[in-house]
Scaffold this active site. Structure first.
Site, PDB file in Angstrom:
ATOM      1  N   SER A  38      56.972  35.114  46.272  1.00 24.82           N
ATOM      2  CA  SER A  38      55.911  36.093  46.497  1.00 24.82           C
ATOM      3  C   SER A  38      55.149  35.779  47.779  1.00 24.82           C
ATOM      4  O   SER A  38      55.730  35.714  48.847  1.00 24.82           O
ATOM      5  CB  SER A  38      54.992  36.139  45.272  1.00 24.82           C
ATOM      6  OG  SER A  38      54.207  37.298  45.264  1.00 24.82           O
ATOM      7  N   ASP A 152      59.134  40.286  41.831  1.00 21.02           N
ATOM      8  CA  ASP A 152      58.457  39.057  42.258  1.00 21.02           C
ATOM      9  C   ASP A 152      59.144  37.780  41.766  1.00 21.02           C
ATOM     10  O   ASP A 152      59.437  37.640  40.579  1.00 21.02           O
ATOM     11  CB  ASP A 152      57.025  39.098  41.724  1.00 21.02           C
ATOM     12  CG  ASP A 152      56.095  38.149  42.441  1.00 21.02           C
ATOM     13  OD1 ASP A 152      56.317  36.932  42.340  1.00 21.02           O
ATOM     14  OD2 ASP A 152      55.163  38.624  43.100  1.00 21.02           O
TER      15      ASP A 152
END
Length: 383
Positions: A38, A152
């Protein structure tokens, strides 16, 4: 020393990664490998590409309105934001570089949603790997890469240490963005600690007979403060409300337009802009009055609920708070399990309430926090 870096996920708290890197550089340590999930993948890629200075200068100058302008709202595709504008800026900095051509060995970690497994990007376009890695569930739309639905990387590996196993280093340093909460004021959700300020949460110790007025006042006060905050920050309210199909007629049309949101639909126009309370001087809009009335109704319902042991919800709690804090809880537990079998030499833990995952206008303080926490961690180890 030759340092391998594992940079964790956590939205805007990821600015702390920059501070950690700056402290390592100030002490003369060399980063010889980096992996990230991320926001960690974003910062790690720019470090490996030699563009971290440029990125830091850009984010330090971001105000809240600048951040709003970068949010391109999505009404479909599994997320509230497409992130095309953000990736336009990051992609321009990465300049179509491929991961295998980066000056520092780099791995971006994403999650294959359908296969339910983590994916390591060690080859191919760096910007594609970054985009796949930061697709926060329900917030940023997923990415399709090679036919895989990517979200993510923090969902499966919040602080990716495993990709660093093959890196020839003297030290492995990990930065986790889901550290223990410290009750920091101004975080995503923080109850008031001021004894003079009524809490938005009803006190279960207040009796229904003798303290109902106090509980009602506290609850209603929270509703009014929330309604006022909604009007002051109309751009952000319009952005979130549009995504979830709520009425947005009280938003500031000019500000919403600047944020890239369509203002031609229901609720747009001169009348709505006039009701937005510029400077707090105009008559309260119907939306504010309705919020207050709703607060009164909820207070009456809460009084009945409390008899069964239930408490009223905080007036400041929002849907994005619930989503982000749910993800943080999951990541914190997952990080603990994964690090039990693969402990870094040095661990820097950024409190999860140091700022909201979406406070991307707070780069200055988060960079400084990351540096300070890294100083403390390195000093403890005598490094």
């Amino acid at each position: 020393m030759r340092v391998a870096l594992a940079l964790g996920s956590g939205g805007a708290r990821g600015y702390a990664h920059i501070g950690a890197i700056r402290e390592l550089q100030a002490r003369g340590h060399e980063v010889v490998g980096v992996s990230g999930a991320s926001m960690g993948a974003v910062v790690g890629s720019l470090l490996a590409a030699g563009e971290l200075d440029r990125f830091e200068e850009w984010v330090r100058g971001l105000a809240q309105r600048d951040v709003l302008r970068l949010l391109d709202v999505s009404f479909a595709g599994g997320g509230a934001i497409r992130a095309n504008k953000i990736m336009g800026v990051i992609g321009e900095m990465l300049d179509d570089v491929r991961i295998e051509d980066l000056a520092i060995p780099y791995t971006a970690v994403a999650t294959d949603l359908r296969a339910r497994r983590e994916v390591w990007f060690t080859r191919g376009p760096a910007d594609i790997a970054v985009r796949a890695s930061f697709a926060i569930p329900s917030i940023v739309t997923p990415a399709i890469v090679g036919g895989r639905l990517m979200i993510d990387g923090g969902v499966t590996n919040p602080v990716p240490l495993e990709p660093l196993a093959s890196v020839d280093s003297d030290l492995v340093l990990a930065v986790s963005l889901t550290g223990r909460r410290e009750g920091i004021r101004g975080s995503t959700f923080q109850e008031s600690s001021d004894p003079e300020e009524p809490s938005a949460v009803a006190d279960p110790k207040i009796s229904k007979k003798g303290g109902s007025v106090t509980a009602t006042t506290a609850r209603l006060s929270g509703r009014i403060r929330t309604a006022a905050a909604d009007v002051r920050d109309a751009d952000l309210v319009r952005l979130v409300a549009a995504r979830f199909g709520q009425d947005t007629s009280g938003a500031d049309a000019a500000g919403v337009e600047a944020a890239g949101i369509d203002t031609t639909g229901p609720g747009a126009g001169t009348d709505s802009a006039e009701r937005s309370l510029p400077g707090g001087s105009a008559t309260p809009s119907p939306e504010v009055e309705e919020a207050v009335e709703e607060g009164e109704r909820e207070v009456r319902a809460d009084a009945q609920s409390d008899e069964r042991g239930l408490e009223s919800l905080p007036g400041t709690l929002r849907i994005f708070d619930v989503v982000s804090q749910s993800i943080e809880a999951m990541q914190s537990i997952l990080t603990g399990y994964r690090m039990a079998g693969n402990r870094p030499d040095v661990l820097v833990e950024v409190p999860s309430d140091s700022c909201s995952a979406f406070d991307f206008h707070r780069a200055e303080e988060m960079i400084e926090l990351g540096r300070r926490l890294t100083v403390e961690a390195l000093d403890r180890e005598g490094l």
